[in-house]
Motif scaffolding. Structure first.
Motif, PDB file in Angstrom:
ATOM      1  N   LEU A 103       0.831  -1.210   0.000  1.00  0.00           N
ATOM      2  CA  LEU A 103       0.000   0.000   0.000  1.00  0.00           C
ATOM      3  C   LEU A 103       0.863   1.257   0.000  1.00  0.00           C
ATOM      4  O   LEU A 103       0.589   2.222  -0.718  1.00  0.00           O
ATOM      5  CB  LEU A 103      -0.934   0.015   1.217  1.00  0.00           C
ATOM      6  CG  LEU A 103      -2.118  -0.957   1.182  1.00  0.00           C
ATOM      7  CD1 LEU A 103      -2.844  -0.983   2.524  1.00  0.00           C
ATOM      8  CD2 LEU A 103      -3.106  -0.588   0.066  1.00  0.00           C
ATOM      9  N   ALA A 104       1.932   1.235   0.795  1.00  0.00           N
ATOM     10  CA  ALA A 104       2.821   2.396   0.856  1.00  0.00           C
ATOM     11  C   ALA A 104       3.530   2.608  -0.485  1.00  0.00           C
ATOM     12  O   ALA A 104       3.702   3.743  -0.947  1.00  0.00           O
ATOM     13  CB  ALA A 104       3.839   2.222   1.984  1.00  0.00           C
ATOM     14  N   TRP A 106       2.393   1.730  -3.410  1.00  0.00           N
ATOM     15  CA  TRP A 106       1.388   2.238  -4.355  1.00  0.00           C
ATOM     16  C   TRP A 106       1.184   3.734  -4.143  1.00  0.00           C
ATOM     17  O   TRP A 106       1.146   4.516  -5.103  1.00  0.00           O
ATOM     18  CB  TRP A 106       0.069   1.471  -4.164  1.00  0.00           C
ATOM     19  CG  TRP A 106      -1.046   1.985  -5.024  1.00  0.00           C
ATOM     20  CD1 TRP A 106      -1.262   1.683  -6.351  1.00  0.00           C
ATOM     21  CD2 TRP A 106      -2.078   2.902  -4.653  1.00  0.00           C
ATOM     22  NE1 TRP A 106      -2.367   2.361  -6.802  1.00  0.00           N
ATOM     23  CE2 TRP A 106      -2.887   3.121  -5.786  1.00  0.00           C
ATOM     24  CE3 TRP A 106      -2.394   3.558  -3.463  1.00  0.00           C
ATOM     25  CZ2 TRP A 106      -4.001   3.960  -5.769  1.00  0.00           C
ATOM     26  CZ3 TRP A 106      -3.494   4.402  -3.440  1.00  0.00           C
ATOM     27  CH2 TRP A 106      -4.283   4.594  -4.588  1.00  0.00           C
ATOM     28  N   ALA A 107       1.066   4.133  -2.876  1.00  0.00           N
ATOM     29  CA  ALA A 107       0.852   5.548  -2.574  1.00  0.00           C
ATOM     30  C   ALA A 107       2.026   6.385  -3.065  1.00  0.00           C
ATOM     31  O   ALA A 107       1.849   7.472  -3.616  1.00  0.00           O
ATOM     32  CB  ALA A 107       0.656   5.737  -1.067  1.00  0.00           C
ATOM     33  N   TYR A 110       1.797   6.572  -6.912  1.00  0.00           N
ATOM     34  CA  TYR A 110       0.631   7.172  -7.580  1.00  0.00           C
ATOM     35  C   TYR A 110      -0.037   8.327  -6.848  1.00  0.00           C
ATOM     36  O   TYR A 110      -0.761   9.099  -7.454  1.00  0.00           O
ATOM     37  CB  TYR A 110      -0.432   6.099  -7.841  1.00  0.00           C
ATOM     38  CG  TYR A 110       0.005   5.041  -8.808  1.00  0.00           C
ATOM     39  CD1 TYR A 110       0.045   5.312 -10.181  1.00  0.00           C
ATOM     40  CD2 TYR A 110       0.386   3.781  -8.378  1.00  0.00           C
ATOM     41  CE1 TYR A 110       0.439   4.346 -11.084  1.00  0.00           C
ATOM     42  CE2 TYR A 110       0.788   2.800  -9.281  1.00  0.00           C
ATOM     43  CZ  TYR A 110       0.811   3.093 -10.629  1.00  0.00           C
ATOM     44  OH  TYR A 110       1.199   2.139 -11.511  1.00  0.00           O
ATOM     45  N   LEU A 111       0.150   8.411  -5.530  1.00  0.00           N
ATOM     46  CA  LEU A 111      -0.568   9.463  -4.801  1.00  0.00           C
ATOM     47  C   LEU A 111       0.303  10.628  -4.388  1.00  0.00           C
ATOM     48  O   LEU A 111      -0.080  11.775  -4.522  1.00  0.00           O
ATOM     49  CB  LEU A 111      -1.217   8.907  -3.527  1.00  0.00           C
ATOM     50  CG  LEU A 111      -2.394   7.972  -3.657  1.00  0.00           C
ATOM     51  CD1 LEU A 111      -2.950   7.672  -2.276  1.00  0.00           C
ATOM     52  CD2 LEU A 111      -3.489   8.563  -4.543  1.00  0.00           C
ATOM     53  N   LEU A 112       1.478  10.322  -3.839  1.00  0.00           N
ATOM     54  CA  LEU A 112       2.299  11.404  -3.309  1.00  0.00           C
ATOM     55  C   LEU A 112       2.849  12.218  -4.464  1.00  0.00           C
ATOM     56  O   LEU A 112       3.243  11.701  -5.493  1.00  0.00           O
ATOM     57  CB  LEU A 112       3.427  10.859  -2.422  1.00  0.00           C
ATOM     58  CG  LEU A 112       2.950  10.007  -1.246  1.00  0.00           C
ATOM     59  CD1 LEU A 112       4.129   9.455  -0.459  1.00  0.00           C
ATOM     60  CD2 LEU A 112       2.034  10.795  -0.327  1.00  0.00           C
ATOM     61  N   GLN A 114       1.095  14.054  -6.263  1.00  0.00           N
ATOM     62  CA  GLN A 114      -0.006  14.396  -7.161  1.00  0.00           C
ATOM     63  C   GLN A 114      -0.707  15.629  -6.622  1.00  0.00           C
ATOM     64  O   GLN A 114      -0.754  15.830  -5.410  1.00  0.00           O
ATOM     65  CB  GLN A 114      -1.026  13.258  -7.224  1.00  0.00           C
ATOM     66  CG  GLN A 114      -0.475  11.950  -7.745  1.00  0.00           C
ATOM     67  CD  GLN A 114      -0.247  11.962  -9.232  1.00  0.00           C
ATOM     68  OE1 GLN A 114      -0.685  12.885  -9.915  1.00  0.00           O
ATOM     69  NE2 GLN A 114       0.440  10.963  -9.732  1.00  0.00           N
ATOM     70  N   GLY A 117      -6.829  16.347  -4.964  1.00  0.00           N
ATOM     71  CA  GLY A 117      -8.029  16.135  -5.749  1.00  0.00           C
ATOM     72  C   GLY A 117      -7.825  15.085  -6.823  1.00  0.00           C
ATOM     73  O   GLY A 117      -8.763  14.689  -7.482  1.00  0.00           O
ATOM     74  N   GLY A 118      -6.594  14.618  -6.970  1.00  0.00           N
ATOM     75  CA  GLY A 118      -6.555  13.514  -7.888  1.00  0.00           C
ATOM     76  C   GLY A 118      -5.227  13.111  -8.472  1.00  0.00           C
ATOM     77  O   GLY A 118      -4.415  13.946  -8.845  1.00  0.00           O
ATOM     78  N   ALA A 119      -5.054  11.800  -8.493  1.00  0.00           N
ATOM     79  CA  ALA A 119      -4.000  11.212  -9.283  1.00  0.00           C
ATOM     80  C   ALA A 119      -4.572  11.078 -10.673  1.00  0.00           C
ATOM     81  O   ALA A 119      -5.605  10.459 -10.874  1.00  0.00           O
ATOM     82  CB  ALA A 119      -3.678   9.826  -8.721  1.00  0.00           C
ATOM     83  N   ALA A 120      -3.931  11.703 -11.649  1.00  0.00           N
ATOM     84  CA  ALA A 120      -4.478  11.656 -12.996  1.00  0.00           C
ATOM     85  C   ALA A 120      -4.395  10.247 -13.553  1.00  0.00           C
ATOM     86  O   ALA A 120      -3.386   9.575 -13.400  1.00  0.00           O
ATOM     87  CB  ALA A 120      -3.697  12.603 -13.892  1.00  0.00           C
ATOM     88  N   PRO A 121      -5.487   9.773 -14.171  1.00  0.00           N
ATOM     89  CA  PRO A 121      -5.423   8.460 -14.804  1.00  0.00           C
ATOM     90  C   PRO A 121      -4.345   8.482 -15.888  1.00  0.00           C
ATOM     91  O   PRO A 121      -4.193   9.490 -16.584  1.00  0.00           O
ATOM     92  CB  PRO A 121      -6.801   8.271 -15.427  1.00  0.00           C
ATOM     93  CG  PRO A 121      -7.615   9.468 -15.053  1.00  0.00           C
ATOM     94  CD  PRO A 121      -6.762  10.455 -14.340  1.00  0.00           C
ATOM     95  N   ARG A 122      -3.629   7.393 -16.013  1.00  0.00           N
ATOM     96  CA  ARG A 122      -2.557   7.384 -17.011  1.00  0.00           C
ATOM     97  C   ARG A 122      -2.984   6.740 -18.309  1.00  0.00           C
ATOM     98  O   ARG A 122      -2.210   6.656 -19.247  1.00  0.00           O
ATOM     99  CB  ARG A 122      -1.363   6.586 -16.473  1.00  0.00           C
ATOM    100  CG  ARG A 122      -0.646   7.308 -15.373  1.00  0.00           C
ATOM    101  CD  ARG A 122       0.711   6.657 -15.196  1.00  0.00           C
ATOM    102  NE  ARG A 122       1.406   7.179 -14.048  1.00  0.00           N
ATOM    103  CZ  ARG A 122       2.596   6.770 -13.684  1.00  0.00           C
ATOM    104  NH1 ARG A 122       3.203   5.815 -14.359  1.00  0.00           N
ATOM    105  NH2 ARG A 122       3.192   7.276 -12.641  1.00  0.00           N
ATOM    106  N   ASP A 123      -4.163   6.163 -18.313  1.00  0.00           N
ATOM    107  CA  ASP A 123      -4.522   5.474 -19.542  1.00  0.00           C
ATOM    108  C   ASP A 123      -5.567   6.249 -20.332  1.00  0.00           C
ATOM    109  O   ASP A 123      -6.030   7.277 -19.901  1.00  0.00           O
ATOM    110  CB  ASP A 123      -5.070   4.056 -19.223  1.00  0.00           C
ATOM    111  CG  ASP A 123      -6.083   4.087 -18.109  1.00  0.00           C
ATOM    112  OD1 ASP A 123      -6.804   3.105 -17.950  1.00  0.00           O
ATOM    113  OD2 ASP A 123      -6.143   5.115 -17.387  1.00  0.00           O
TER     114      ASP A 123
END
Lengths: 123, 123
Positions: A103-104, A106-107, A110-112, A114, A117-123
């Motif tokens: 989990l850490a 992943w964060a 993708y999260l830190l 960003q 209000g949002g991690a932009a989708p990459r696809d």
């Protein structure tokens, strides 16, 4: 309906019972963070509180009691003076380490960093 | 205090920012389960609701909106008739798969089959 069903992989199955139980347990505010801090080693109440910005004394106490009741955390009292209370993970609690690590990771990926209000989708 | 500090591994560090963000995001009731169901593939709203016993239509809708806002889920509308709305994970959402797998494994090993109220500590 049959072809419809074939296209929806998520349609016919129920959510995994284990995942439901995990989020009932760790989804309560602060519980995941408490376990994450204790993964690094046992801690006294005050130290644990300092590690988790924003948690109140009452909330930390309640969550530790709950985590104790489900067998993830044990409370150990060292005879004083001064009497000191230490909290540590049981084997069951410590076994969450690989999941919390994932989990850490992943964060971090993708999260830190960003924008709020949002991690932009990459696809 | 120095020796004291040395003994408390968890004492001097703050909880990982990523872990805090993860539990803010997935700790909200149902969010983790919704992502877990969508890991298996895209699903229509009604199918998603059937997969998660107990969730209300309103709650599912709110959670999907939130997961969309943070870039984990996308909503796709197929022109009808009948018009159908499908939800699927973005690459960011799908990247939670290893973490959710670890959590499910942990639950299977330590929570499921345990009496209510607790996984007994093994140590």
């Amino acid at each position: 309906m049959t072809t419809e069903r074939g296209r929806e992989v998520g349609a016919c199955k129920k959510v995994d019972d284990g995942i439901t139980r995990v989020f009932q347990l760790l989804g309560k505010r602060w519980s995941g963070q408490i376990v994450a801090v204790l993964i690094d080693g046992p801690a006294h109440f005050a130290a644990l509180r300092r590690s988790i910005p924003g948690i109140s004394e009452r909330m930390l106490s309640d969550r530790l009691t709950e985590l104790g009741a489900v067998g993830l955390v044990v409370r150990e009292v060292a005879e004083g003076p001064p009497l000191r209370v230490t909290y540590r993970l049981t084997e069951v609690g410590a076994a969450l380490e690989p999941a919390l690590h994932e989990l850490a990771q992943w964060a971090k990926a993708y999260l830190l960093g960003q924008p709020p209000g949002g991690a932009a989708p990459r696809d």
